[in-house]
Each structure stands twice: as C-alpha cells, then as structure tokens.
Write an enzyme that holds these catalytic residues in place. Sequence first.
Site, PDB file in Angstrom:
ATOM      1  N   HIS A 143      54.081  26.531  43.756  1.00  0.00           N
ATOM      2  CA  HIS A 143      52.917  27.086  44.015  1.00  0.00           C
ATOM      3  C   HIS A 143      52.325  27.099  45.431  1.00  0.00           C
ATOM      4  O   HIS A 143      51.872  28.092  45.967  1.00  0.00           O
ATOM      5  CB  HIS A 143      51.833  26.523  42.905  1.00  0.00           C
ATOM      6  CG  HIS A 143      50.313  26.785  42.971  1.00  0.00           C
ATOM      7  ND1 HIS A 143      49.836  27.396  42.045  1.00  0.00           N
ATOM      8  CD2 HIS A 143      49.625  26.564  44.176  1.00  0.00           C
ATOM      9  CE1 HIS A 143      48.376  27.665  42.373  1.00  0.00           C
ATOM     10  NE2 HIS A 143      48.218  26.980  43.498  1.00  0.00           N
ATOM     11  N   GLU A 144      52.584  25.773  45.828  1.00  0.00           N
ATOM     12  CA  GLU A 144      51.940  25.508  47.263  1.00  0.00           C
ATOM     13  C   GLU A 144      52.821  26.182  48.362  1.00  0.00           C
ATOM     14  O   GLU A 144      52.215  26.800  49.514  1.00  0.00           O
ATOM     15  CB  GLU A 144      51.842  24.136  47.524  1.00  0.00           C
ATOM     16  CG  GLU A 144      51.008  23.372  46.586  1.00  0.00           C
ATOM     17  CD  GLU A 144      49.488  23.818  46.656  1.00  0.00           C
ATOM     18  OE1 GLU A 144      48.984  24.538  47.700  1.00  0.00           O
ATOM     19  OE2 GLU A 144      48.889  23.896  45.483  1.00  0.00           O
ATOM     20  N   HIS A 147      51.654  29.624  48.567  1.00  0.00           N
ATOM     21  CA  HIS A 147      50.525  29.827  49.503  1.00  0.00           C
ATOM     22  C   HIS A 147      50.694  30.016  50.825  1.00  0.00           C
ATOM     23  O   HIS A 147      50.514  30.700  51.849  1.00  0.00           O
ATOM     24  CB  HIS A 147      49.556  28.494  49.222  1.00  0.00           C
ATOM     25  CG  HIS A 147      48.533  28.716  47.998  1.00  0.00           C
ATOM     26  ND1 HIS A 147      47.852  29.896  47.817  1.00  0.00           N
ATOM     27  CD2 HIS A 147      48.444  27.724  47.321  1.00  0.00           C
ATOM     28  CE1 HIS A 147      47.311  29.623  46.677  1.00  0.00           C
ATOM     29  NE2 HIS A 147      47.192  28.312  46.355  1.00  0.00           N
ATOM     30  N   GLU A 194      44.880  31.991  43.636  1.00  0.00           N
ATOM     31  CA  GLU A 194      45.665  30.848  42.778  1.00  0.00           C
ATOM     32  C   GLU A 194      46.497  31.707  41.783  1.00  0.00           C
ATOM     33  O   GLU A 194      47.383  31.176  41.308  1.00  0.00           O
ATOM     34  CB  GLU A 194      44.532  30.145  42.127  1.00  0.00           C
ATOM     35  CG  GLU A 194      43.963  29.257  43.177  1.00  0.00           C
ATOM     36  CD  GLU A 194      45.060  28.296  43.608  1.00  0.00           C
ATOM     37  OE1 GLU A 194      45.304  27.346  42.867  1.00  0.00           O
ATOM     38  OE2 GLU A 194      45.379  28.089  44.996  1.00  0.00           O
TER      39      GLU A 194
END
Length: 369
Positions: A143-144, A147, A194
Amino acid sequence: MSEDGHEQNGHENVPSRQRRRFPGISSRTYEHPADRSALVALRKLSGFDTVFKALSGLLPERSLRLLFLSDSVRVSEAQFSHLNDMLRDACYILDLEKVPPMYVTQDPQPNAMCIGLDEPIIVVTTGLVELLDEEEMRAVVGHEVGHALSGHAVYRTILLFLTNLALRVAWIPLGNLAIMAIVTALREWFRKSELSADRAGLLVGQDLQASMRGLMKIAGGNHLHEMNVDAFLEQAEEYDAEGDLRDSVLKILNVLPRTHPFAVVRAAELKKWAATRDYQRIMDGHYPRRSEDKDTSVSDSFRESASSYASDVKQSKDPLMKLVSDLAGGAGDLGGRVRRGFAGFTSSAPDDAPPREGDPEDGRPDDSV
C-alpha cells in the site's frame, strides 16, 4: 540478469516468491478514477498552486528525515529484517527501482504513511507492526509503496504541514480559512488516494483475504477469532444503505475531518475491484506501462472519473445518492422526496397525517420548493 533470474535493478537479494511481478507498471493501473479526478480538482483550487510552490521550498524535508533517523528505527537487513524483505519484495513486484527508506516509530496507534518531497520515506508504527501478521503487513507495505509510485508522498507531506499550521493560526480572525479550504480539499483527495493504494497493496500481497483481515484489525483490533469477513462486509452494505437524508448528511460531516475512508468502506471497495475483469487482466499481465504515461489524455482521465462517479451514484443505496440518481434520470417530486427524506428532522407532521395541499398524495404538483 542475476543467476537466480532477477534483474539487477537493486533487488537482486529479494527472497524467492510465487507472486506475479509487474515490470514497468504504471500507477494508472491501480489508481481509483476518483483519486485522479480529486487530484485534478485540487490543483484547480484557487490559491493551491501558490501555496504548493511556496511550501515546496519551505518545508523542512531534511529536518523530517533527521527526525526519523534520530528517533525511530530504520528498517534494514540488521533491523526489522522481515519488514526489509517485504519492502524490497513490494518494490520488486511494482518495479519501483529505488527502494524508499523505511522507519518503525514508537506509537501504539496502528498507522503507516509515505511522506517526503524529493524522495519518499515510509513510516510504520509499532502498533501496526504488533497488530498484523506477515501477509497482512505485506499488503500494508505494498500500500505504501503504491503511494510512492503514484507520487502521493508530496501531497501527503503538505497536508501534514498545513494541518499543523491551521492549528497554530486558528486564533487569528479568518487567518486559517484559506488554509482549511486547501486542507479540506487535500483530505478529500487523500481519502480517494487510499483506495488506490489499497489496490496496490493487493497487487503486491496477491492475497485478498489478508487485505480484508488487515482492514478488520485496523477497525476492531487483534481479535480475529471474534470477527468474520462476510459480516464485516455486511456492515459496509448497511452503512451505504442506512437511514434517510439526515444520515447522508451526517456521513459527510463524519468523514470530512478524516484523511482515510472508513475501514468497512475500504474493504468493500477493494473486494469489488478484486472481482472485476480489470483486476484479472492485470494479473494476466495486461496493464498500462509507465512508458505510455506521456501519451495519456487528460480528457480521457476526466471521462473515466466522471463515469466512475456516475456508476457509484447509480449503484449506491445511500438516500442522498439515490435522490441524485433519480433527479439525473428525470424523476419528479423533488419537494416531496426531500420532505420524506428528512422526516422527523424537525417537528414535521407524522407519516400518517392526512396529505397537505401540494403534497404528491393529493394529485397536484408540488411547487413549495
């Protein structure tokens, strides 16, 4: 190529895995249409360009890095080696050549973030590390990294700075209104981003159940034996359909101060995306490449975003969204629908009261609104 078949791009020591890799993948592959449209809208916000340019030169990025270097634990082969393996794994799968520095910071609140202007850094809290198992944590690291690949870290950093700034100038009359307008717009974009990063986490972990478990734990703590994925997703269904127009307004007010969507909403969105043909095509190796990014059309992105919003409104069971959908479809009786939606919000007549003049029940058009 190395002897084990891995390309020499900084990931030659990545542990073996049975996960699909996505060479040259563009962040457009997993970005939610609402993420892209919200970011475009943010950039069009009056004053944003001025603030962005000013802050880009003023934000103490070196100070931020020194802070984590001095007061957190940097992930490496010698420290939190299992997280180091996950990070390198995630970067290898999403083909992010430069592995971002990663830090573990002491905080009981489960959280993770990707921040930085010139170069992103990833920070995870001890609360999160202690809460999640290996596969759940792998999805969070992915997930990060998502980003980072999407370039979200810059806007996240500015959001953090402006939020703190707004608190400091709150005592000045009208001093924080302009700042809060930009903060509100940034939060709206970040909530959408997100959803994009959740998709990136699934592409890295390639385990939908692990992603679901992680979101459940973030919502309800480390009590998996007391929780159930299907029941958790039923909450999202109930949340979407719950109540009348008053509840729709309360949902908006509840989410405005947040940077993240509610966990049940994220779980439902991710499960829905995992069931699409688009996700299967990505897993089959058919996805946009970074080499094609320069040829993408802004107007096409707007159309895709508009189509996504229209579809969400049409499929939503939320009373406000249903009203919007009906109006877009030409449904009449606006006044009557609004009154019924807000029934009980004020001391209006009970449902079993005789119809008033102008109500749809008396057969005459309603011109009171």
